[in-house]
Design a protein around this motif. Sequence first.
Motif, mmCIF file in Angstrom:
data_model
loop_
_atom_site.group_PDB
_atom_site.id
_atom_site.type_symbol
_atom_site.label_atom_id
_atom_site.label_comp_id
_atom_site.label_asym_id
_atom_site.label_seq_id
_atom_site.Cartn_x
_atom_site.Cartn_y
_atom_site.Cartn_z
ATOM 1 N N THR A 831 0.833 -1.198 0.000
ATOM 2 C CA THR A 831 0.000 0.000 0.000
ATOM 3 C C THR A 831 0.868 1.248 0.000
ATOM 4 N N MET A 832 1.818 1.266 0.930
ATOM 5 C CA MET A 832 2.707 2.427 1.009
ATOM 6 C C MET A 832 3.418 2.651 -0.316
ATOM 7 N N ALA A 833 3.917 1.573 -0.903
ATOM 8 C CA ALA A 833 4.704 1.691 -2.125
ATOM 9 C C ALA A 833 3.849 2.218 -3.264
ATOM 10 N N LEU A 834 2.638 1.658 -3.416
ATOM 11 C CA LEU A 834 1.799 2.074 -4.542
ATOM 12 C C LEU A 834 1.397 3.537 -4.409
ATOM 13 N N VAL A 835 0.953 3.903 -3.212
ATOM 14 C CA VAL A 835 0.567 5.304 -3.005
ATOM 15 C C VAL A 835 1.779 6.212 -3.245
ATOM 16 N N GLY A 836 2.932 5.792 -2.722
ATOM 17 C CA GLY A 836 4.143 6.582 -2.886
ATOM 18 C C GLY A 836 4.519 6.742 -4.341
ATOM 19 N N LEU A 837 4.473 5.654 -5.090
ATOM 20 C CA LEU A 837 4.823 5.728 -6.507
ATOM 21 C C LEU A 837 3.888 6.675 -7.239
ATOM 22 N N ALA A 838 2.597 6.569 -6.951
ATOM 23 C CA ALA A 838 1.630 7.424 -7.639
ATOM 24 C C ALA A 838 1.899 8.888 -7.302
ATOM 25 N N LEU A 839 2.076 9.161 -6.020
ATOM 26 C CA LEU A 839 2.342 10.544 -5.616
ATOM 27 C C LEU A 839 3.616 11.053 -6.281
ATOM 28 N N GLY A 840 4.641 10.210 -6.300
ATOM 29 C CA GLY A 840 5.909 10.607 -6.889
ATOM 30 C C GLY A 840 5.752 10.903 -8.366
ATOM 31 N N ALA A 841 4.981 10.082 -9.056
ATOM 32 C CA ALA A 841 4.763 10.305 -10.478
ATOM 33 C C ALA A 841 4.091 11.649 -10.713
ATOM 34 N N VAL A 842 3.196 12.019 -9.781
ATOM 35 C CA VAL A 842 2.533 13.323 -9.917
ATOM 36 C C VAL A 842 3.525 14.440 -9.625
ATOM 37 N N ALA A 843 4.390 14.215 -8.626
ATOM 38 C CA ALA A 843 5.343 15.246 -8.238
ATOM 39 C C ALA A 843 6.343 15.537 -9.337
ATOM 40 N N VAL A 844 6.498 14.609 -10.278
ATOM 41 C CA VAL A 844 7.428 14.842 -11.381
ATOM 42 C C VAL A 844 6.982 16.036 -12.217
ATOM 43 N N LEU A 845 5.662 16.243 -12.285
ATOM 44 C CA LEU A 845 5.137 17.308 -13.159
ATOM 45 C C LEU A 845 5.750 18.675 -12.871
ATOM 46 N N PRO A 846 5.611 19.209 -11.640
ATOM 47 C CA PRO A 846 6.213 20.527 -11.397
ATOM 48 C C PRO A 846 7.741 20.498 -11.512
ATOM 49 N N LEU A 847 8.355 19.431 -11.019
ATOM 50 C CA LEU A 847 9.816 19.319 -11.121
ATOM 51 C C LEU A 847 10.244 19.352 -12.580
ATOM 52 N N GLY A 848 9.528 18.584 -13.387
ATOM 53 C CA GLY A 848 9.887 18.460 -14.792
ATOM 54 C C GLY A 848 9.777 19.773 -15.525
ATOM 55 N N SER A 849 8.711 20.521 -15.237
ATOM 56 C CA SER A 849 8.556 21.775 -15.971
ATOM 57 C C SER A 849 9.617 22.781 -15.544
ATOM 58 N N ALA A 850 10.128 22.629 -14.296
ATOM 59 C CA ALA A 850 11.172 23.537 -13.842
ATOM 60 C C ALA A 850 12.483 23.296 -14.578
ATOM 61 N N VAL A 851 12.708 22.051 -14.988
ATOM 62 C CA VAL A 851 14.000 21.746 -15.605
ATOM 63 C C VAL A 851 13.862 21.482 -17.102
ATOM 64 N N ARG A 852 12.669 21.775 -17.640
ATOM 65 C CA ARG A 852 12.398 21.381 -19.025
ATOM 66 C C ARG A 852 13.481 21.867 -19.991
ATOM 67 N N ASN A 853 13.923 23.127 -19.796
ATOM 68 C CA ASN A 853 14.871 23.627 -20.795
ATOM 69 C C ASN A 853 16.297 23.117 -20.591
ATOM 70 N N LEU A 854 16.481 22.270 -19.561
ATOM 71 C CA LEU A 854 17.787 21.640 -19.406
ATOM 72 C C LEU A 854 17.794 20.251 -20.028
ATOM 73 N N LEU A 855 16.605 19.803 -20.447
ATOM 74 C CA LEU A 855 16.524 18.460 -21.008
ATOM 75 C C LEU A 855 16.860 18.504 -22.487
ATOM 76 N N PHE A 856 17.273 17.389 -23.017
ATOM 77 C CA PHE A 856 17.617 17.339 -24.427
ATOM 78 C C PHE A 856 17.157 16.011 -25.002
ATOM 79 N N GLY A 857 16.235 16.110 -25.954
ATOM 80 C CA GLY A 857 15.778 14.913 -26.653
ATOM 81 C C GLY A 857 14.917 14.018 -25.792
ATOM 82 N N VAL A 858 14.380 14.539 -24.689
ATOM 83 C CA VAL A 858 13.552 13.711 -23.837
ATOM 84 C C VAL A 858 12.555 14.626 -23.130
ATOM 85 N N GLU A 859 11.330 14.121 -22.950
ATOM 86 C CA GLU A 859 10.300 14.895 -22.263
ATOM 87 C C GLU A 859 10.431 14.643 -20.757
#
Lengths: 900, 139
Positions: A831-859
Amino acid sequence: MTIFYRIRALVRWLFRRDELERALDTDVEDYIERSAAANMRAGMTEAQARRAARIELGGVEQTKDRVREALSLGSVEAFVADVGYAFRTLRRQKTFTVIAVSTLALGIGVNVALFSLFQQLLQRSLPVPAPDELVNLTDPGPKLVGQVSTSSSPSGGPDSVFSYPTFRDLERAQRSFVGLAAHRSFEANVTSGQNARLATGILVSGSYFSVLGLTPALGRLLGPQDDRVDGSAESVVLSYAYWQSEFASDPKVLGRTVVVNGVPLAIVGVAPPGFHGTAVGTRASVFVPITLHGGAAGGPVPNHDNRLLYWVHLFGRLAPGVTREEAAAEIAPLYRAIVSDREAPLLTNVSEQDLEAFRSRPLVLEPGARGQTRARILVPARRSLEMLLAACGAVLLLCCTNVAGLMMVRGAGRNGEMAVRATMGAARGRIASLLLAESLSLALPAAILSLPVALLTMRGIASAVPGIPTAGVDVELSLAATLVAVGAAVASALAFGLFPLRNLIRIDPGKALQAYSGRQTSSRGVMRFRAVLATVQIALSMALLVMTGVFARTLANIANIDLRLDADSVVMLTVSSTGRSREAAARLYERLDEELEAMPGVSAVASSTVPLLSIGGIEGLATVDGLEREPLAMSWHEVSPEFLDMFGIGLVAGRGFSARDVSQRVALVNERFAEQIGLGRDVIGRRLTGINVEIVGVVADAKVGGKVTGDVGPRVFSPILNGPTFYIRSNRAAEDLLNAVRETVVRVDLTAPITRLATMEQQFLANISVERFIAGASLAFAALGTVLAALGIYGVLAYAVAQRSREIGLRFALGAPASRIRRMVVRQVATMALVGLALGAVAVLPLGSAVRNLLFGVEPYDPIALAAAAVVLMAVVLGAAYVPARRASRVDPMSVLRYE
Amino acid sequence: MPTAACRRPPSYRQPKSGGAILAAMTRQPKDSDKLNIPQGTLDLMILTIVRREPMHGYGIAQRLKALTQGTFQINPGSLFPALYALERDGKLRCEERPSENNRPARYYSLTAFGRKELEQAERRWERVTAAVTSVLQGA
């Protein structure tokens, strides 16, 4: 006297306890022997005699106890003894100790490192007496009118520069300051004996050191005798660090001559250690009188006559008893008079309105305790450091909670021990003291270990974090940092010691003894809190792992970038011409070019002004004659005729450069330029507007500059004979070639400082340093986060298993197979792992948009990275759950149920 | 009888004079006429006993018994704590050597510091006993 004996007794009591016990044994034994012998002489049998002797003594153990008690030193000793006991316990439980200590050392270490950087960059006052009396002079009003120009420096922007004559006027007229001082940093080519170095120098007025109130480490500092004549400087003061590194702290250095930008100066003294100048984030090596003649520093400054060229930074020390406001009130009219009577009349072609605004500029005094710096430099650094500091604080908190969790696991097994202690009459204070001793025995080694961690972290940050001006940072741990480490350790010991303490102290001895291993000793709230915490940690490491994956893919993509140029087996060399006239520089580069070409094994040499693959460059706008369109943003590359051939940048149309072109006004453009200007190949033959340069050819698009991850923009290549940066192609091994090049430069001119000598691979890595740093940092944080998450899960599960061992035993007794028991434990983590994974996957969104222009060839939302992170994390989580699950499946039903 | 006195524990009696204090000190179980040893006196006696030659624990106990002629009740169990405390405080030193029947035994002797302490204490003791004696005799 008594204190001395008490301390000795304490030490002996603690560390030579064996000796004491042996002495006691000897004494007691001897007594009984002798007493028994006497009794036997009186007619007793041996057994009777011995018994009587023991009775006479009052019991063997009782006697020993009374001695021990007589020697004890009360609660202090009890606590120290607890620490000793805790150390012995922890030494037996090696795994637990190693995990807990290293977790804490990591948590404390990164915090100490960040604190040190934060303090050094942003909070440290100048290392001078009474820094609070220093004020910086600024002039925020409009000044860029008419012929006025400003020259800013790292010490400050246009608001904090003044003209040199104005400084001298103010210096003479002011009454509120002990003195006013002027300074300005410059790039200094310092030649001393065997080598030339490019270093940061500071031009300082004669009043500089006396206003700061510094005393020399050696010789004397610059004084009023050194800046009497404008355009002439004869003396120089070295910084302590420069004296150490370049002159090996040789005290005979006084009187020797160093050549600074071609001007011979006599060393008159060494500045005190720790003083690197007054500009935050720069590290001055030499202090030169501000009267150094113009041109020597390169560029427009120093200039001692022009009132309309603003370039010196000013600060002063308030006279005793004068406040900043009073000083401002006194100096404001002086400044206004200078501006309106001496500067304003020099302006021509300025509107009445602008002139009025120019005249009425106020002089503002700002606190100067920390020296001077441009807000532009420090604001981003402050922000990123604050964010890092917050992140590290959170990391420390997680570390503490996890260690607390581990301690609770131990604590659960020790409810019995504690209950026994409590029933035997141990006061709650004694139990608390024991637990605190254990916490401290974990935290203090962690504090010691945290210092190397901090040092490594600082070194890593100083070399890798872009945007933080690390030039002025000493990578060393201050006393303050050490104190912070110890403070953090004690605080965290209290923090993680508190949890189990609360739990254990609340134990009702009677009940706990009955239940022994505890039926419901932990509150449900604590368990739930820790489960939530473990889940959050999983989420966090999920997000960080995804980021790591995304950046790993970015780096992989970058490594595969086709630069469209051939840079194999090429090394690059930049030699500074700072301090040389244009002619001297040209001569130097010509000789270098010849000597480099003559080196054995060298097949080609080319050069350019802007180093290949450097991020900055010469940017500008260009268009061609006869076109009615907006000018095109382009970058300008000055290259030697061999450059394009050497890197295999092919000609698409027209002709390439030849040696003759160097003196001609011709240029090549790349395909992108030709295309974007809208002419295609017809661009050949056109002239660049305004500079009368004819385009003679079009070359292929190649990534010669800017970020390698960027697109190839419009570029213009202009021919030069040879530039400060040389490229040498050779079949020799890189290391060998680099050494040979270095020797060649020294042979050509000892006074020419090498500012860059690297292989093209190294240059490529420098080009992507930001990406590499972020990838490395996210990997580090992800690893840390995952370890912490694993620890958290392990703690929660192991605790739960320990708590439920009776229930598990009962299940076994009723016939449940081990696999079912294991499943039961693992289900809890699922239970902990599944909830954690889901939350983490959501948390990637703001993190990802913050670093978007540092990425290359990958979303940022890369499915592969997400899947990989999930797999890694699940493996780690299951691994962490394995140990407690196995422990649960091995619970011996008999031994558990026997307590019923 | 004042009511306040009724609340006193039955065994408590208010001493009226110096003689009463001594009486209280000597009030012991009837089957014993031994005295409780006054605080600090034991240390003094130990130091005096080992002044002449190094002695082991049993020997000190025997000497104590002989010297006080049974006036004081000294359990050997309270001798050892005093010995160790004196050693810790540097007034006694201890040497381990084989005893007559070849077992190890610890022999206690006076240190210079202990000797000084003893001399001081003796002077103090003389002054105190002189004073107390004169008070008792004068009363």
